[in-house]
Design an enzyme around this catalytic site. Structure first.
Site, PDB file in Angstrom:
ATOM      1  N   LYS A  29       4.633  -2.174  -0.880  1.00  0.00           N
ATOM      2  CA  LYS A  29       6.026  -1.775  -0.609  1.00  0.00           C
ATOM      3  C   LYS A  29       6.215  -1.431   0.874  1.00  0.00           C
ATOM      4  O   LYS A  29       7.155  -1.896   1.515  1.00  0.00           O
ATOM      5  CB  LYS A  29       6.419  -0.547  -1.462  1.00  0.00           C
ATOM      6  CG  LYS A  29       6.289  -0.750  -2.957  1.00  0.00           C
ATOM      7  CD  LYS A  29       6.709   0.471  -3.736  1.00  0.00           C
ATOM      8  CE  LYS A  29       5.892   1.717  -3.461  1.00  0.00           C
ATOM      9  NZ  LYS A  29       4.462   1.616  -3.858  1.00  0.00           N
ATOM     10  N   THR A  30       5.301  -0.601   1.392  1.00  0.00           N
ATOM     11  CA  THR A  30       5.459  -0.170   2.792  1.00  0.00           C
ATOM     12  C   THR A  30       5.271  -1.353   3.738  1.00  0.00           C
ATOM     13  O   THR A  30       6.009  -1.493   4.720  1.00  0.00           O
ATOM     14  CB  THR A  30       4.463   0.966   3.107  1.00  0.00           C
ATOM     15  OG1 THR A  30       4.735   2.049   2.208  1.00  0.00           O
ATOM     16  CG2 THR A  30       4.610   1.459   4.541  1.00  0.00           C
ATOM     17  N   ASP A  95      11.516   4.895   3.285  1.00  0.00           N
ATOM     18  CA  ASP A  95      10.252   4.744   2.558  1.00  0.00           C
ATOM     19  C   ASP A  95      10.034   5.950   1.645  1.00  0.00           C
ATOM     20  O   ASP A  95      10.615   7.014   1.862  1.00  0.00           O
ATOM     21  CB  ASP A  95       9.083   4.599   3.541  1.00  0.00           C
ATOM     22  CG  ASP A  95       7.866   3.936   2.886  1.00  0.00           C
ATOM     23  OD1 ASP A  95       8.021   3.342   1.795  1.00  0.00           O
ATOM     24  OD2 ASP A  95       6.760   4.006   3.465  1.00  0.00           O
ATOM     25  N   GLU A  96       9.187   5.772   0.636  1.00  0.00           N
ATOM     26  CA  GLU A  96       8.873   6.842  -0.334  1.00  0.00           C
ATOM     27  C   GLU A  96      10.156   7.424  -0.921  1.00  0.00           C
ATOM     28  O   GLU A  96      10.274   8.649  -1.118  1.00  0.00           O
ATOM     29  CB  GLU A  96       8.026   7.948   0.314  1.00  0.00           C
ATOM     30  CG  GLU A  96       6.732   7.482   0.956  1.00  0.00           C
ATOM     31  CD  GLU A  96       5.718   6.906  -0.035  1.00  0.00           C
ATOM     32  OE1 GLU A  96       5.877   7.097  -1.263  1.00  0.00           O
ATOM     33  OE2 GLU A  96       4.774   6.233   0.421  1.00  0.00           O
ATOM     34  N   GLN A  98      11.354   7.544  -3.781  1.00  0.00           N
ATOM     35  CA  GLN A  98      11.285   8.252  -5.071  1.00  0.00           C
ATOM     36  C   GLN A  98      11.324   9.766  -4.895  1.00  0.00           C
ATOM     37  O   GLN A  98      11.686  10.498  -5.808  1.00  0.00           O
ATOM     38  CB  GLN A  98      10.029   7.833  -5.859  1.00  0.00           C
ATOM     39  CG  GLN A  98       8.696   8.384  -5.345  1.00  0.00           C
ATOM     40  CD  GLN A  98       8.087   7.559  -4.214  1.00  0.00           C
ATOM     41  OE1 GLN A  98       8.650   6.554  -3.821  1.00  0.00           O
ATOM     42  NE2 GLN A  98       6.941   7.967  -3.708  1.00  0.00           N
TER      43      GLN A  98
HETATM   44  N1  ADP Z   1      -5.722  -2.693  -5.800  1.00  0.00           N
HETATM   45  C1  ADP Z   1      -5.050  -3.109  -4.745  1.00  0.00           C
HETATM   46  N2  ADP Z   1      -4.136  -4.099  -4.860  1.00  0.00           N
HETATM   47  C2  ADP Z   1      -3.455  -4.552  -3.794  1.00  0.00           C
HETATM   48  N3  ADP Z   1      -3.576  -4.049  -2.539  1.00  0.00           N
HETATM   49  C3  ADP Z   1      -4.461  -3.047  -2.364  1.00  0.00           C
HETATM   50  C4  ADP Z   1      -5.245  -2.537  -3.432  1.00  0.00           C
HETATM   51  N4  ADP Z   1      -6.016  -1.554  -2.935  1.00  0.00           N
HETATM   52  C5  ADP Z   1      -5.748  -1.452  -1.634  1.00  0.00           C
HETATM   53  N5  ADP Z   1      -4.802  -2.337  -1.263  1.00  0.00           N
HETATM   54  C6  ADP Z   1      -4.252  -2.459   0.090  1.00  0.00           C
HETATM   55  O1  ADP Z   1      -2.979  -1.876   0.098  1.00  0.00           O
HETATM   56  C7  ADP Z   1      -2.125  -2.656   0.913  1.00  0.00           C
HETATM   57  C8  ADP Z   1      -0.673  -2.370   0.562  1.00  0.00           C
HETATM   58  O2  ADP Z   1      -0.364  -1.099   1.105  1.00  0.00           O
HETATM   59  P1  ADP Z   1       1.089  -0.505   1.129  1.00  0.00           P
HETATM   60  O3  ADP Z   1       2.058  -1.480   1.700  1.00  0.00           O
HETATM   61  O4  ADP Z   1       0.979   0.839   1.809  1.00  0.00           O
HETATM   62  O5  ADP Z   1       1.391  -0.334  -0.427  1.00  0.00           O
HETATM   63  P2  ADP Z   1       2.408   0.656  -1.169  1.00  0.00           P
HETATM   64  O6  ADP Z   1       3.406   1.144  -0.153  1.00  0.00           O
HETATM   65  O7  ADP Z   1       3.039  -0.173  -2.241  1.00  0.00           O
HETATM   66  O8  ADP Z   1       1.561   1.771  -1.738  1.00  0.00           O
HETATM   67  C9  ADP Z   1      -2.586  -4.074   0.652  1.00  0.00           C
HETATM   68  O9  ADP Z   1      -2.248  -4.970   1.688  1.00  0.00           O
HETATM   69  C10 ADP Z   1      -4.072  -3.906   0.549  1.00  0.00           C
HETATM   70  O10 ADP Z   1      -4.701  -4.010   1.806  1.00  0.00           O
HETATM   71  C1  LIG Z   2       2.525   7.631  -9.300  1.00  0.00           C
HETATM   72  C2  LIG Z   2       2.815   8.876  -8.518  1.00  0.00           C
HETATM   73  C3  LIG Z   2       2.603   8.907  -7.160  1.00  0.00           C
HETATM   74  N1  LIG Z   2       2.859  10.027  -6.456  1.00  0.00           N
HETATM   75  C4  LIG Z   2       2.631  10.059  -5.000  1.00  0.00           C
HETATM   76  C5  LIG Z   2       1.282   9.563  -4.556  1.00  0.00           C
HETATM   77  C6  LIG Z   2       1.542   9.033  -3.163  1.00  0.00           C
HETATM   78  O1  LIG Z   2       1.449  10.156  -2.273  1.00  0.00           O
HETATM   79  C7  LIG Z   2       2.985   8.536  -3.252  1.00  0.00           C
HETATM   80  C8  LIG Z   2       3.106   7.051  -3.445  1.00  0.00           C
HETATM   81  O2  LIG Z   2       2.659   6.378  -2.298  1.00  0.00           O
HETATM   82  P1  LIG Z   2       2.597   4.768  -2.158  1.00  0.00           P
HETATM   83  O3  LIG Z   2       3.101   4.529  -0.758  1.00  0.00           O
HETATM   84  O4  LIG Z   2       3.487   4.159  -3.198  1.00  0.00           O
HETATM   85  O5  LIG Z   2       1.178   4.380  -2.329  1.00  0.00           O
HETATM   86  O6  LIG Z   2       3.554   9.180  -4.388  1.00  0.00           O
HETATM   87  C9  LIG Z   2       3.381  11.156  -7.088  1.00  0.00           C
HETATM   88  O7  LIG Z   2       3.634  12.189  -6.443  1.00  0.00           O
HETATM   89  N2  LIG Z   2       3.585  11.121  -8.434  1.00  0.00           N
HETATM   90  C10 LIG Z   2       3.331  10.024  -9.177  1.00  0.00           C
HETATM   91  O8  LIG Z   2       3.558  10.055 -10.427  1.00  0.00           O
END
Ligand code: ADP
Ligand SMILES: Cc1cn([C@H]2C[C@H](O)[C@@H](COP(=O)(O)O)O2)c(=O)[nH]c1=O
Ligand code: ZN
Length: 198
Positions: A29-30, A95-96, A98
């Site tokens: 997402k990010t 971002d974030e 939620q």
């Molecule tokens: N299980 C996984 N599946 C996909 N990507 C993963 C996984 N574990 C680590 N990553 C890393 O996380 C990156 C995505 O990060 P990010 O954009 O911050 O995701 P989100 O914001 O959705 O949490 C991917 O490009 C990859 O390098």
């Molecule tokens: C599922 C879930 C997540 N969180 C928190 C954990 C992380 O700090 C963020 C999500 O970050 P990402 O960029 O999507 O990896 O949210 C939470 O507080 N509660 C939940 O149920």
């Protein structure tokens, strides 16, 4: 061209839009938000990126992906601050999302109606698999919804759930791989034959 037709086109030119990028943790997402915001920068459009002050992971003044991609951002206490801080902006990234309050959809609609392109990224579900904060309402109101997928750490299938491995039952628990793992439906609900160590 008829006057009413001209008016319609003028009005639509001024309208912005709402885009939602949602999915589980680690789904990209990010990264997708950063990609869209950087493209807007290349187009020389004035941009602003916001994240909730509660999210103190990685950096205070930037959004940072799990892959260490980043872009400067402003941390704000609530969604109404977005309206105050984005007066001349053409593209707003959030971002974030939620973690923001229930006013966020209303704020995004006000911006979009003023001609701003609003791009919102956030978790669609919490660790219990329930709709998270203002994201479901935003998905309903958005012109464009992109659901991205992580890779299930158990079986490699596309993952849509964020399974919590830490003991806390609080809805909000900041964390990374120490506290969460992305899982597919079968692995999240334990539907496959493969044993799952929780
Ligand atoms: N299980 C996984 N599946 C996909 N990507 C993963 C996984 N574990 C680590 N990553 C890393 O996380 C990156 C995505 O990060 P990010 O954009 O911050 O995701 P989100 O914001 O959705 O949490 C991917 O490009 C990859 O390098
Ligand atoms: C599922 C879930 C997540 N969180 C928190 C954990 C992380 O700090 C963020 C999500 O970050 P990402 O960029 O999507 O990896 O949210 C939470 O507080 N509660 C939940 O149920
Ligand atoms: Zn799986």
């Amino acid at each position: 061209m008829l006057f009413s037709e001209h008016n319609f086109i003028q009005k639509n030119r001024q309208a912005g839009s709402i885009e939602v990028i949602c999915g589980s943790m680690f789904s990209g997402k990010t990264e997708e938000l950063i990609r869209r915001m950087k493209r807007a920068q290349f187009a020389k459009l004035p941009i602003e990126i916001f994240k909730p002050a509660i999210d103190i992971r990685y950096a205070d003044q930037a959004i940072v992906s799990h892959d260490s991609n980043s872009i400067p951002s402003t941390s704000i206490p609530n969604s109404s601050a977005i309206l105050l801080l984005s007066a001349e902006t053409k593209v707003v990234g959030i971002d974030e999302a939620q973690f923001f309050d229930d006013e966020l959809p209303h704020v995004c609609v006000q911006l979009a109606n003023k001609g701003v392109r609003v791009i919102v990224a956030g978790l669609d579900m919490d660790y219990k698999g329930l709709p998270f904060g203002p994201i479901p309402a935003l998905m309903a109101m958005a012109e464009h919804v992109t659901k991205v997928h992580a890779v299930c750490v158990r079986c490699g299938a596309p993952a849509t759930y964020s399974h919590r491995i830490a003991a806390s039952e609080n809805r909000i628990l900041l964390g990374e791989k120490d506290s969460y793992e992305p899982r597919c439906r079968a692995c999240y609900f334990g539907l496959s034959d493969k044993p799952i160590n929780c």
